[in-house]
Design a protein around this motif. Structure first.
Motif, PDB file in Angstrom:
ATOM      1  N   ILE A 420       0.833  -1.329   0.041  1.00 13.56           N
ATOM      2  CA  ILE A 420       0.077   0.081   0.099  1.00 13.56           C
ATOM      3  C   ILE A 420       1.028   1.150  -0.070  1.00 13.56           C
ATOM      4  N   TYR A 425      -0.727   7.048  -0.232  1.00 17.00           N
ATOM      5  CA  TYR A 425      -1.820   6.108   0.023  1.00 17.00           C
ATOM      6  C   TYR A 425      -2.422   5.745  -1.207  1.00 17.00           C
ATOM      7  N   HIS A 426      -3.110   4.678  -0.939  1.00 12.53           N
ATOM      8  CA  HIS A 426      -3.905   3.967  -2.132  1.00 12.53           C
ATOM      9  C   HIS A 426      -5.292   4.748  -2.494  1.00 12.53           C
ATOM     10  N   ASN A 427      -6.206   4.745  -1.290  1.00 10.94           N
ATOM     11  CA  ASN A 427      -7.375   5.517  -1.507  1.00 10.94           C
ATOM     12  C   ASN A 427      -7.767   6.559  -0.330  1.00 10.94           C
ATOM     13  N   TYR A 430      -5.986   9.383   4.713  1.00  8.43           N
ATOM     14  CA  TYR A 430      -5.709   8.455   5.829  1.00  8.43           C
ATOM     15  C   TYR A 430      -5.941   9.105   7.117  1.00  8.43           C
ATOM     16  N   ASN A 438     -10.415   4.290   5.806  1.00 12.93           N
ATOM     17  CA  ASN A 438      -9.953   4.242   4.721  1.00 12.93           C
ATOM     18  C   ASN A 438      -8.719   3.256   4.485  1.00 12.93           C
ATOM     19  N   ASP A 442      -8.333  -0.224   2.717  1.00 18.59           N
ATOM     20  CA  ASP A 442      -7.181  -0.791   1.652  1.00 18.59           C
ATOM     21  C   ASP A 442      -6.353  -1.751   2.131  1.00 18.59           C
ATOM     22  N   ASN A 445      -8.464  -5.064   1.560  1.00 21.05           N
ATOM     23  CA  ASN A 445      -8.623  -5.213   0.219  1.00 21.05           C
ATOM     24  C   ASN A 445      -7.337  -5.761  -0.317  1.00 21.05           C
TER      25      ASN A 445
END
Lengths: 464, 461
Positions: A420, A425-427, A430, A438, A442, A445
């Motif tokens: 990650i 960040y991914h999405n 944070y 979030n 992440d 997932n």
């Protein structure tokens, strides 16, 4: 032996003092990895240069400022499109890169005239932008161009502009950390106190060391709006040049990234008597704690409690939804410095995860003191880690997910470990309560991705 | 109509098209097997370039830094080169080649890389005689030219250091230029169809690596030191990109009498025809029926798009010089109007390049501006001032221009970090022509739908 010489480092034994494995009953008075010292050449270190610490990390975040890089074109090119810090000013700060594009003749005869022309051209191209930062780089520092003199000329000539000079070439210091330091100190000494802000609240703060990665600063701004605290300046996420000149009018400085911006918080305390309050704006429980500290400082505890109650009601159940899937999972954090100590205990306390390895590119002794105090026994703590060490540590601690940069992410992918983006960040965001959710989402997932399960299958061997 | 070739009217640069020279040298180095280059300069010179490669390929490539710090900048950094190379040798047992890539700082302070190499060779001979490791210099001061020129200079210096006379070979050296692995695949395909054995420099096809069940696969370059040594003995050299690989081909011609064919870039149908004809002339091999059929299939696909969707569309192109010239040619072939070409560095050769003059003759019915030493502001300010464009062909650094001015854009060249997997597609050859025309058409189609601009046309075409 708590300081560990990894197999990968047998030929560069000086690395032993940078790698620590925490044992029961030890504290940092006994053992602390060496940090912020000379990089070993050819070690495949992950460090960047001091110039990027100033430009890419801090100055370049400002949403209204032309960032002109005095040097060959690469220094500008390389610090463009490599960050995820949006703004509410149409993302001016990530769309443009300026360079004096200096050539051999400038190295021989000096580049000041070229710098001046480039600065005037940049102001002409963007007539609504009246603030500028100018950076030296390796080449222009070596030939000794006087960028301050040029900036003064341009400022006198144009009248309505303000210019800040950052003299921190790539070779200064041992990592990007030196660039943070130079920027902080020069800014507070040269620019803070030169603009007076409109004060609209009795409660005023500076938010220091947050760079609006994927909208972090928006979250913090919303919390402050809700509890009636006026943010004088974001240093520098979604921030403006002039707001950062008016930091002397805040009653409190809250500091998140203490490594990149602790210096200015200290100076504001020293020069203007503004208290520095260190906070953790990542981590569900940490955010509560930090908001309560701010509430207590201003005596507005009830407003803060109301905010926390509402946020927890919304986001608490969402976070709980990820706990079962994340409890007991092993995490490695290989980032710049402070995120190690911001994240390790938060991931463990909020989600029941185990942080088994941490590496810092440019952290100092105080960062390692903090992270080792907060981190687990048995965890590997590394300063300025390199690629062969990373592979060895993966074999030692077998993480389920790694927070690191996109390039190293591509590397660990090959050994079946999802990454990650620990920098951008991914999405995100944070930060804040929603950010903690979030981050958990992440990780969930990533860890439970079917693709990694399929990658392990060798179809030539049958049995599936 | 007229072609206007002119210099950017400004001194400074706003949104550069290129990185600096050491970046090009690093790209050349990652194409060689068992090689880790040592970039002699500040750490950023290598860290950010590695990030850019990772962004483009979604793969990691190993490049080391001498980590120049302040003391070295003042007192000289040769000790850090020596230590850096030794550390690489000691920790990476399979290494065969360590290029030392200079930067602006270390060229300015004047570190003597050649003297370092003499010292390192003696150390290697004494301590690791069986390893056969070569250490070679690549001088790429960042204040000259651009990444493209850095690549060209690096290829030449690598060949100069490694080429060694031996038994004559039937192979043709193929200096691919700074192209994508998809183009390398396409070049290999063309040579294979022609029945000509090729020595691919650099073979980047292996940049595509998988997540293997046994975790064994990593991206790497597949040209070997012995492939580079053998360039001296080749039957001929072909450099489709004049500005990226041309120097190496010319060096081999003058030093080892290896005849060279430089600068026929196989982008588009006509240029691929020319490329194959020249290969045929060079080797005596006839163009096979399989390529006639492949070409026919490409034209068949493109005809479905050409005069209906592509003709008359106004295009801006920027990026690597041979790519820009090749794409402009191809656009004209498709009936499009390449109205703005941006050459992103100050190379003197552009003004004498006959291919640019030829483009001017073909630019019938529209005016073509060629901006030298250009930046992306030259594109943006024209759009801001009302220039009408239907398409941008270029790398991802221009993405916000396409977004803000709502101009359809097809990503080509390096770097492309905002579209997935583009490096796997060829631009070269008949396959490349076909893919590119379809990619452009599909971009137009998506744009028509997004803007609800005659999207109903696509019901039947």
């Amino acid at each position: 032996m708590p300081m560990a010489l990894l197999e990968a480092d047998v030929k560069i034994p000086e690395r032993k003092k940078h790698v620590y494995i925490k044992q029961p009953g030890e504290d940092t008075k006994q053992y602390l990895p060496a940090s912020n010292i000379t990089t070993i050449p050819g070690s495949l270190s992950e460090r960047g240069c001091s110039y990027c610490g100033a430009k890419l990390v801090i100055g370049g975040v400002l949403k209204d400022t032309i960032q002109i890089i005095h040097g060959p074109v690469g220094c500008s090119y390389n610090t463009w499109h490599t960050k995820r810090y949006p703004s509410d000013a149409d993302n001016f700060q990530i769309k443009y890169a300026w360079s004096t594009d200096m050539k051999e003749s400038n190295v021989v005869f000096g580049g000041e005239a070229r710098l001046k022309k480039s600065m005037l051209e940049a102001f002409a191209a963007f007539p609504d932008k009246r603030r500028m930062m100018v950076y030296t780089t390796c080449a222009t520092a070596l030939i000794g161009d006087d960028i301050k003199a040029v900036a003064k000329e341009v400022q006198d000539e144009l009248g309505d502009v303000d210019i800040f000079c950052v003299e921190c070439p790539g070779f200064a210091g041992v990592s990007q950390s030196k660039g943070h330091h130079v920027f902080n100190i020069d800014w507070v000494n040269q620019k803070v106190g030169t603009v007076e802000p409109d004060i609209t609240s009795d409660f005023t703060i500076n938010i220091i060391g947050d760079y609006n990665i994927q909208g972090d600063a928006y979250v913090l701004q919303r919390y402050m709006d809700e509890i009636g605290v006026q943010v004088i300046a974001h240093f520098t996420g979604n921030g403006t040049y002039d707001a950062c000149r008016s930091m002397h009018r805040a009653k409190l400085s809250i500091t998140n990234c203490a490594r990149s911006a602790g210096y200015i918080a200290n100076e504001l305390q020293k020069q203007y008597g503004i208290p520095r309050m260190d906070v953790d704006t990542w981590g569900f429980d940490y955010v509560k704690e930090s908001l309560r500290k701010i509430g207590a400082f201003f005596n507005i505890e009830d407003r803060v409690e109301a905010l926390i109650e509402r946020e927890v009601a919304v986001h608490g159940p969402r976070l709980d939804g990820f706990k079962a899937g994340l409890a007991g999972k092993k995490v490695a954090i290989w980032t710049g410095g402070p995120r190690l100590w911001h994240w390790t205990k938060a991931l463990e306390d909020d989600l029941g995860m185990e942080v088994v390895a941490m590496a810092s590119k440019f952290g100092h002794q105080e960062d390692f003191e903090k992270v080792i105090a907060r981190g687990r026994v048995g965890t590997v703590y590394i300063d300025d880690g390199n690629e062969l060490e990373f592979f060895e540590v993966i074999d030692m601690v077998k993480p389920d997910v790694i927070f690191t940069g996109p390039r190293v992410g591509e590397l660990v992918k090959k050994v079946h470990i999802p990454y990650i983006n620990g920098h951008a960040y991914h999405n995100g965001p944070y930060m804040g309560f929603e950010g903690a959710v979030n981050m958990a989402r992440d990780m969930s997932n990533a860890i439970h991705s079917n693709l990694f399960k399929l990658a392990k299958r060798d179809i030539s061997k049958g049995g599936f | 109509m007229a072609t206007l070739v002119k210099d950017k009217p400004r001194t400074g640069c706003i949104n550069p098209i290129f990185n600096c020279q050491p970046c090009g040298a690093q790209f050349a180095a990652i194409g060689i097997r068992d090689t880790i280059a040592l970039v002699h300069g500040g750490q950023g010179c290598c860290t950010f370039v590695r990030l850019m490669f990772a962004q483009h390929f979604k793969e990691n490539f190993d490049i080391a830094s001498s980590s120049l710090h302040e003391d070295a900048a003042v007192f000289g950094g040769t000790k850090r080169v020596i230590d850096g190379v030794k550390n690489l040798v000691l920790r990476y047992p399979d290494l065969k080649l360590i290029p030392i890539i200079t930067t602006c700082s270390t060229e300015t302070i004047g570190d003597d890389i050649e003297a370092c190499i003499v010292e390192l060779d003696a150390w290697l001979k004494e301590n690791h005689p069986s390893r056969g490791i070569r250490v070679i210099p690549i001088h790429t001061p960042s204040y000259k030219g651009s990444q493209a020129m850095g690549y060209n200079a690096a290829m030449e210096q690598i060949v100069r250091a490694l080429a060694k006379r031996g038994e004559p070979s039937k192979k043709v050296n193929v200096f691919t230029g700074w192209v994508n692995p998809g183009d390398v695949t396409e070049l290999k395909h063309l040579f294979s169809e022609m029945g000509i054995p090729a020595n691919i420099l650099m073979d980047t096809e292996t940049f595509a690596s998988g997540i293997m069940p046994d975790k064994s696969s990593f991206a790497y370059g597949d040209t070997t030191v012995s492939d580079l040594a053998n360039t001296a003995n080749a039957f001929a050299s072909v450099a489709p990109c004049a500005y990226e690989g041309g120097l190496a081909a010319k060096y081999l011609e003058s030093e080892f009498r290896v005849p060279s064919m430089v600068g026929v870039t196989p982008i588009g149908i006509e240029n691929t025809d020319k490329f194959l004809r020249q290969l045929s002339d060079l080797t005596g091999r006839r163009i096979p029926r399989s390529l006639v059929e492949e070409r026919a299939r490409a034209i068949d696909s493109i005809v479905d798009l050409g005069h209906m969707f592509l003709a008359g569309k106004r295009v801006a192109i920027y990026g690597d010089p041979d790519l820009v010239i090749g794409l402009a040619d191809y656009c004209i072939e498709l009936g499009m109007e390449p109205v703005l070409l941006l050459m992103g560095d100050d190379l003197k050769g552009y003004k004498k390049d006959t291919r640019i003059a030829e483009l001017g003759k073909k630019a019938v019915g529209f005016e073509m501006e060629v901006i030298l030493n250009a930046d992306l502001w030259e594109l943006e300010r024209r759009l801001r001032d009302g220039m009408k464009l239907d398409l941008i062909l270029g790398h991802s650094k221009g993405r916000f221009i396409a977004i803000d001015y709502q101009v359809p854009m097809v990503r080509v060249g390096f770097p492309v970090f905002d579209r997935a997997g583009m490096w796997k597609n060829p631009i070269f050859g008949y396959h490349g022509a076909e893919w590119l025309a379809e990619a452009i058409a599909n971009e137009f189609f998506a744009h028509m739908e997004f803007k609800k601009d005659r999207e109903w046309i696509l019901n039947v075409w």
